[in-house]
Motif scaffolding. Structure first.
Motif, PDB file in Angstrom:
ATOM      1  N   TRP A  46      38.872  26.206  33.493  1.00  0.00           N
ATOM      2  CA  TRP A  46      38.398  27.444  32.869  1.00  0.00           C
ATOM      3  C   TRP A  46      36.987  27.798  33.299  1.00  0.00           C
ATOM      4  N   CYS A  47      36.167  26.820  33.557  1.00  0.00           N
ATOM      5  CA  CYS A  47      34.814  27.111  34.062  1.00  0.00           C
ATOM      6  C   CYS A  47      34.897  27.753  35.447  1.00  0.00           C
ATOM      7  N   GLN A  48      35.760  27.211  36.303  1.00  0.00           N
ATOM      8  CA  GLN A  48      35.923  27.784  37.638  1.00  0.00           C
ATOM      9  C   GLN A  48      36.479  29.198  37.577  1.00  0.00           C
ATOM     10  N   ARG A  49      37.465  29.406  36.713  1.00  0.00           N
ATOM     11  CA  ARG A  49      38.031  30.754  36.574  1.00  0.00           C
ATOM     12  C   ARG A  49      36.976  31.734  36.068  1.00  0.00           C
ATOM     13  N   PHE A  50      36.152  31.290  35.111  1.00  0.00           N
ATOM     14  CA  PHE A  50      35.129  32.177  34.575  1.00  0.00           C
ATOM     15  C   PHE A  50      34.104  32.541  35.644  1.00  0.00           C
ATOM     16  N   VAL A  51      33.685  31.577  36.434  1.00  0.00           N
ATOM     17  CA  VAL A  51      32.704  31.837  37.491  1.00  0.00           C
ATOM     18  C   VAL A  51      33.249  32.868  38.482  1.00  0.00           C
ATOM     19  N   LYS A  52      34.527  32.770  38.815  1.00  0.00           N
ATOM     20  CA  LYS A  52      35.123  33.691  39.787  1.00  0.00           C
ATOM     21  C   LYS A  52      35.408  35.068  39.212  1.00  0.00           C
ATOM     22  N   GLU A  53      35.919  35.104  37.965  1.00  0.00           N
ATOM     23  CA  GLU A  53      36.432  36.363  37.418  1.00  0.00           C
ATOM     24  C   GLU A  53      35.730  36.835  36.141  1.00  0.00           C
ATOM     25  N   ARG A  54      34.753  36.070  35.688  1.00  0.00           N
ATOM     26  CA  ARG A  54      34.020  36.371  34.451  1.00  0.00           C
ATOM     27  C   ARG A  54      34.997  36.435  33.268  1.00  0.00           C
ATOM     28  N   LEU A  55      34.792  37.323  32.300  1.00  0.00           N
ATOM     29  CA  LEU A  55      35.627  37.367  31.099  1.00  0.00           C
ATOM     30  C   LEU A  55      37.102  37.601  31.412  1.00  0.00           C
TER      31      LEU A  55
END
Length: 100
Positions: free
Chosen positions: A83-92
């Motif tokens: 989830w941290c990686q997804r957030f960094v790539k796509e934000r919210l």
């Protein structure tokens, strides 16, 4: 004690090594993102998984280890990393379920 990404940290007082896994990528939030994540965390109408994802990101911004975040959120370290990686790539937008 020195902490490095995915490395051992040497503790002089106990003369031993301890493993610490900290978030690889530093997450900096815009104020609007922080407000939205806090809203999701507090909202009783949000699903448990959406509240967990918000909690994971908020704890990561505070510098907690992936292991500690997982323990607090009730998920594995691998889930925290995902989830941290997804957030960094796509934000919210990255915190929503992927189609399929």
């Amino acid at each position: 004690m020195n902490l490095h990404y995915f490395n051992s940290a040497y503790t002089r007082s106990t003369n031993c090594f301890e493993e610490r896994i900290i978030a690889k990528t530093k997450i900096a939030l815009e104020e609007e993102e922080r407000q939205e994540l806090n809203r999701r965390l507090r909202a009783s109408t949000m699903s448990v998984r959406d509240r967990q994802r918000a909690q994971i990101i908020l704890l990561a911004t505070e510098g907690h280890t992936q292991e500690a975040i997982g323990a607090k959120a009730g998920v594995t370290r691998v889930t925290v990393s995902h989830w941290c990686q997804r957030f960094v790539k796509e934000r919210l937008a990255g915190l929503t379920d992927a189609p399929g």
